[in-house]
Design a protein around this motif. Sequence first.
Motif, short mmCIF file in Angstrom:
data_model
loop_
_atom_site.label_atom_id
_atom_site.label_comp_id
_atom_site.label_asym_id
_atom_site.label_seq_id
_atom_site.Cartn_x
_atom_site.Cartn_y
_atom_site.Cartn_z
N VAL A 29 42.93 37.48 45.80
CA VAL A 29 42.29 38.35 44.80
C VAL A 29 41.58 37.51 43.74
CG1 VAL A 29 42.75 40.04 42.97
CG2 VAL A 29 43.86 40.27 45.21
N ALA A 30 42.19 36.39 43.35
CA ALA A 30 41.53 35.52 42.37
C ALA A 30 40.23 34.95 42.94
CB ALA A 30 42.48 34.39 41.96
N ARG A 33 37.20 37.17 42.75
CA ARG A 33 36.55 37.29 41.43
C ARG A 33 35.65 36.10 41.13
NH1 ARG A 33 38.62 41.43 38.61
NH2 ARG A 33 40.72 42.21 39.05
N GLU A 34 35.74 35.05 41.93
CA GLU A 34 34.92 33.86 41.70
C GLU A 34 33.59 33.97 42.44
OE1 GLU A 34 36.95 30.28 42.67
OE2 GLU A 34 38.75 30.77 41.50
N ALA A 102 44.69 44.58 44.99
CA ALA A 102 43.32 45.01 44.75
C ALA A 102 43.26 46.44 44.21
CB ALA A 102 42.50 44.90 46.03
N GLU A 105 44.05 46.41 40.60
CA GLU A 105 43.06 45.74 39.76
C GLU A 105 41.66 46.31 39.91
OE1 GLU A 105 43.23 41.53 39.81
OE2 GLU A 105 45.43 41.46 39.73
N LEU A 107 39.61 46.58 42.60
CA LEU A 107 38.66 45.88 43.46
C LEU A 107 38.37 46.70 44.71
CD1 LEU A 107 39.97 42.19 43.34
CD2 LEU A 107 38.34 43.33 41.84
N ASP A 164 34.69 43.28 47.32
CA ASP A 164 35.26 42.07 46.74
C ASP A 164 36.03 41.27 47.78
OD1 ASP A 164 34.61 42.55 43.81
OD2 ASP A 164 35.72 44.38 44.28
N GLY A 189 32.29 37.02 47.93
CA GLY A 189 33.57 37.69 48.07
C GLY A 189 34.56 36.82 48.82
#
Length: 257
Positions: A29-30, A33-34, A102, A105, A107, A164, A189
Amino acid sequence: MRRARTPIVELFGFHFDALTQAEAETKVVALAREPGVHLVFTPNVDHVVTAHRRPDFRHAYEAATLQLADGAPVVVTAYLAGRPLPGRATGSDLLPGVCAVAAREGLRVVVCGGTPEVNEKAIGVLRARHPGFDVIGTSPPFGFDADENATRELIAWLDGAGADVVFLCVGAPRSELWLAAHRGELPDGAYVAAGAAVDFVAGTKRRAPRLLQRIGMEWLWRLAQEPGRLGRRYLLEDVRFLPLAAREILSKRRGRS
């Protein structure tokens, strides 16, 4: 390829990220987000054997941001080689686990693979588990990875999906080869090669009981479920893992002495 900032265990020519299942789910998940495209592969016994006879598959792993030990024999080998891993982090568990994170959060997740019926059922299960979860699915035609037009259509669909996290569930080595080959064309993603995970979520295939998973005998359960498809792989081809594991254990222990 930039590696994820986690402890690394080198084994069989792979670079395993030393993460627990829960840590791996959070990490995926991190990564989502990048910026950029982040490939997540889960090497197991079959992957190790295949990588030693197929340079293209071995090369595909060089594109991975995250490599997670799926097979129990891989974890045991790492321990005996004096390079312990914290445990398995399986593709089959990543799909439901990452989806739970996800969903909390906010996503969007895409599940790509399975027959249309299986895919639709899996999406329904995930939405029922997580009301309001932004999850959609698609079922590319069989052989899409060898069809340029089908590949273009799938990449265009993914570009419009705005996901994502994408789980590609078409089996190894096809998932890994396709993702590595088209990494430069995919939208940003996290992309997880997750094998039969869509079937497990849909309930069309059953995971082994937790006890068998914990003692490293999930392969035997799967063999009993699908002897025709998996018999040759597990009983003939994957036996080649044993000398590879012995060589790794001896070389790593000699290197530490």
